[in-house]
Design an enzyme around this catalytic site. Structure first.
Site, PDB file in Angstrom:
ATOM      1  N   SER A 179       0.843  -1.183   0.000  1.00 18.54           N
ATOM      2  CA  SER A 179       0.000   0.000   0.000  1.00 18.54           C
ATOM      3  C   SER A 179       0.880   1.234   0.000  1.00 18.54           C
ATOM      4  O   SER A 179       1.990   1.217   0.536  1.00 18.54           O
ATOM      5  CB  SER A 179      -0.885  -0.031   1.247  1.00 18.54           C
ATOM      6  OG  SER A 179      -1.513   1.206   1.414  1.00 18.54           O
ATOM      7  N   ARG A 241      -4.958  -0.949 -14.824  1.00 25.64           N
ATOM      8  CA  ARG A 241      -4.708  -0.310 -16.114  1.00 25.64           C
ATOM      9  C   ARG A 241      -3.532  -1.023 -16.769  1.00 25.64           C
ATOM     10  O   ARG A 241      -2.564  -1.407 -16.109  1.00 25.64           O
ATOM     11  CB  ARG A 241      -4.358   1.171 -15.932  1.00 25.64           C
ATOM     12  CG  ARG A 241      -5.545   2.074 -15.645  1.00 25.64           C
ATOM     13  CD  ARG A 241      -6.492   2.202 -16.860  1.00 25.64           C
ATOM     14  NE  ARG A 241      -7.583   3.128 -16.608  1.00 25.64           N
ATOM     15  CZ  ARG A 241      -8.792   2.774 -16.169  1.00 25.64           C
ATOM     16  NH1 ARG A 241      -9.078   1.501 -15.932  1.00 25.64           N
ATOM     17  NH2 ARG A 241      -9.733   3.685 -15.998  1.00 25.64           N
ATOM     18  N   GLU A 270      -4.937  -0.410 -25.529  1.00 26.76           N
ATOM     19  CA  GLU A 270      -6.283  -0.877 -25.883  1.00 26.76           C
ATOM     20  C   GLU A 270      -6.804  -0.127 -27.097  1.00 26.76           C
ATOM     21  O   GLU A 270      -6.569   1.069 -27.202  1.00 26.76           O
ATOM     22  CB  GLU A 270      -7.220  -0.660 -24.687  1.00 26.76           C
ATOM     23  CG  GLU A 270      -6.812  -1.513 -23.504  1.00 26.76           C
ATOM     24  CD  GLU A 270      -7.674  -1.292 -22.266  1.00 26.76           C
ATOM     25  OE1 GLU A 270      -8.757  -0.704 -22.372  1.00 26.76           O
ATOM     26  OE2 GLU A 270      -7.233  -1.721 -21.188  1.00 26.76           O
ATOM     27  N   HIS A 288     -11.511  -5.611 -21.162  1.00 26.16           N
ATOM     28  CA  HIS A 288     -11.784  -4.520 -20.212  1.00 26.16           C
ATOM     29  C   HIS A 288     -13.242  -4.528 -19.722  1.00 26.16           C
ATOM     30  O   HIS A 288     -14.017  -3.606 -19.998  1.00 26.16           O
ATOM     31  CB  HIS A 288     -11.429  -3.160 -20.828  1.00 26.16           C
ATOM     32  CG  HIS A 288     -11.136  -2.103 -19.797  1.00 26.16           C
ATOM     33  ND1 HIS A 288     -10.234  -1.090 -19.978  1.00 26.16           N
ATOM     34  CD2 HIS A 288     -11.631  -1.904 -18.548  1.00 26.16           C
ATOM     35  CE1 HIS A 288     -10.192  -0.325 -18.901  1.00 26.16           C
ATOM     36  NE2 HIS A 288     -11.043  -0.802 -18.014  1.00 26.16           N
TER      37      HIS A 288
HETATM   38  C1  GLV Z   1     -12.743   1.308 -15.600  1.00 21.91           C
HETATM   39  O1  GLV Z   1     -11.735   0.845 -15.997  1.00 21.91           O
HETATM   40  C2  GLV Z   1     -12.818   2.443 -14.745  1.00 21.91           C
HETATM   41  O2  GLV Z   1     -11.783   3.049 -14.422  1.00 21.91           O
HETATM   42  O3  GLV Z   1     -13.943   2.812 -14.355  1.00 21.91           O
END
Ligand code: GLV
Length: 326
Positions: A179, A241, A270, A288
């Site tokens: 974290s 991501r 992407e 995604h």
């Molecule tokens: C999806 O990837 C979001 O960030 O809402």
């Protein structure tokens, strides 16, 4: 009458809120169900008071300047907002909002779909069956790895990371996490988890699941060195991501057996998928889908529109990520 530009149609829960607040004439929606071409975006934003983009739209200074000085809000339809140049927005005193909270559980569910799918070779097995290549049950066939009782390492212990940890309890797993915040013993107690450093997380986890935001310091947080540091039997999961992972290095690690497999929902470029990843049977690759349930996408639409309505009515948008702009 304010002008609002929606870069791609979103669920009715959001559209109706905008229509009810300002009338249909106020709202322009890019009419095609596709990523809006850059030129159409630059044209569509001209003179608008509010912009509601999608995570696939790059909203930078050029877009803000094309809109003009009356632009009062950028209400991103996503929790992640790496597609928006927040510093450029703050410099222009434009608040940027996101859709936190509502997609936490949905994304945690999908993370578990990937954990189970990659460990039990679900994608690969289904491909064999559908291709008519299943010869019938076999004692040594398509053996995967157990999930219950193993060690789960969560990289980034925010809302989604914690929701993934809660589910791990039902699988009797040991949970480690890294974290950005100080390790808090109460948090460890609440989630039956242990805060560790990245080296320990990589060395000890059977499943490493990535839940950090995309920031300059998290780009390629997972590359050749990290895969080397993981167990050969470990799996990497990413629902955050794409650029957090160096895909070229990942494809190499998957092929050479440096790690056992990967479950990915997000990619560096992407919708392009690294051609070497497509060749890896030990990768489960989803398009995604993290927040893609009708319930959650409806709530995301509602939140994004709520932020627009609040701002255009002179109130504080509830999900502002750059309060300095206000
Ligand atoms: C999806 O990837 C979001 O960030 O809402």
């Amino acid at each position: 009458m304010p002008k609002i530009f929606v870069a791609r149609r979103i669920p009715d829960q959001g559209m109706n809120l905008l229509y009810d607040a300002f009338g249909r004439e106020s709202v322009t929606v890019y009419p095609k169900d596709e990523v809006i071409p850059r030129a159409k975006l630059l044209e569509g934003v001209k003179g608008v008071d509010a912009l509601l983009p999608i995570l696939t739209d790059r909203i930078d200074a050029e877009v803000m300047d094309a809109a003009g000085p009356q632009l009062k809000i950028i209400a991103n339809f996503a929790v992640g907002y790496n597609n928006v140049d927040v510093a450029a927005a703050t410099a222009r005193r434009i608040p940027v909002t996101n859709t936190p909270g509502v997609l936490t559980e949905t994304t945690a569910d999908l993370t578990w779909a990937l954990i189970l799918a990659v460990a039990r070779r679900v994608g690969e097995s289904e491909r064999i069956l559908r291709a008519g290549q299943w010869p019938g049950w076999g004692p040594m066939q398509l053996m995967g790895s157990d999930v219950f009782g193993k060690t789960l390492g969560i990289f980034g212990f925010g809302r989604i990371g914690k929701a993934v940890a809660r589910r791990a309890k039902a699988f009797d797993m040991r949970v480690l996490y890294t974290s950005r915040d100080e390790v808090d013993p109460e948090l460890d107690h609440e989630y039956h988890a242990h805060g560790v450093d990245k080296a320990a997380l990589l060395a000890e986890s059977d499943f490493v699941s990535v839940h950090c935001p995309l920031l300059p310091e998290t780009i390629h947080a997972f590359g050749a060195a990290e895969f080397k540091a993981m167990k050969k039997t470990a799996y990497l999961i990413n629902t955050s991501r794409g650029p957090v992972i160096d895909e070229t290095a990942l494809a190499k690690a998957l092929k050479s057996g440096e790690i056992a497999g990967a479950g990915l929902d997000v990619y560096e470029e992407e919708p392009k998928i690294h051609p070497e990843l497509l060749k890896c049977e030990n990768a489960v690759l989803l398009p995604h889908l993290g927040s893609a349930t009708s319930e959650t996408r409806g709530k995301m639409a509602h939140i994004a529109a709520t932020n627009v309505v609040a701002r255009l009515k002179g109130e504080r948008p509830p999900n502002c990520v750059n309060p300095d702009a206000l």
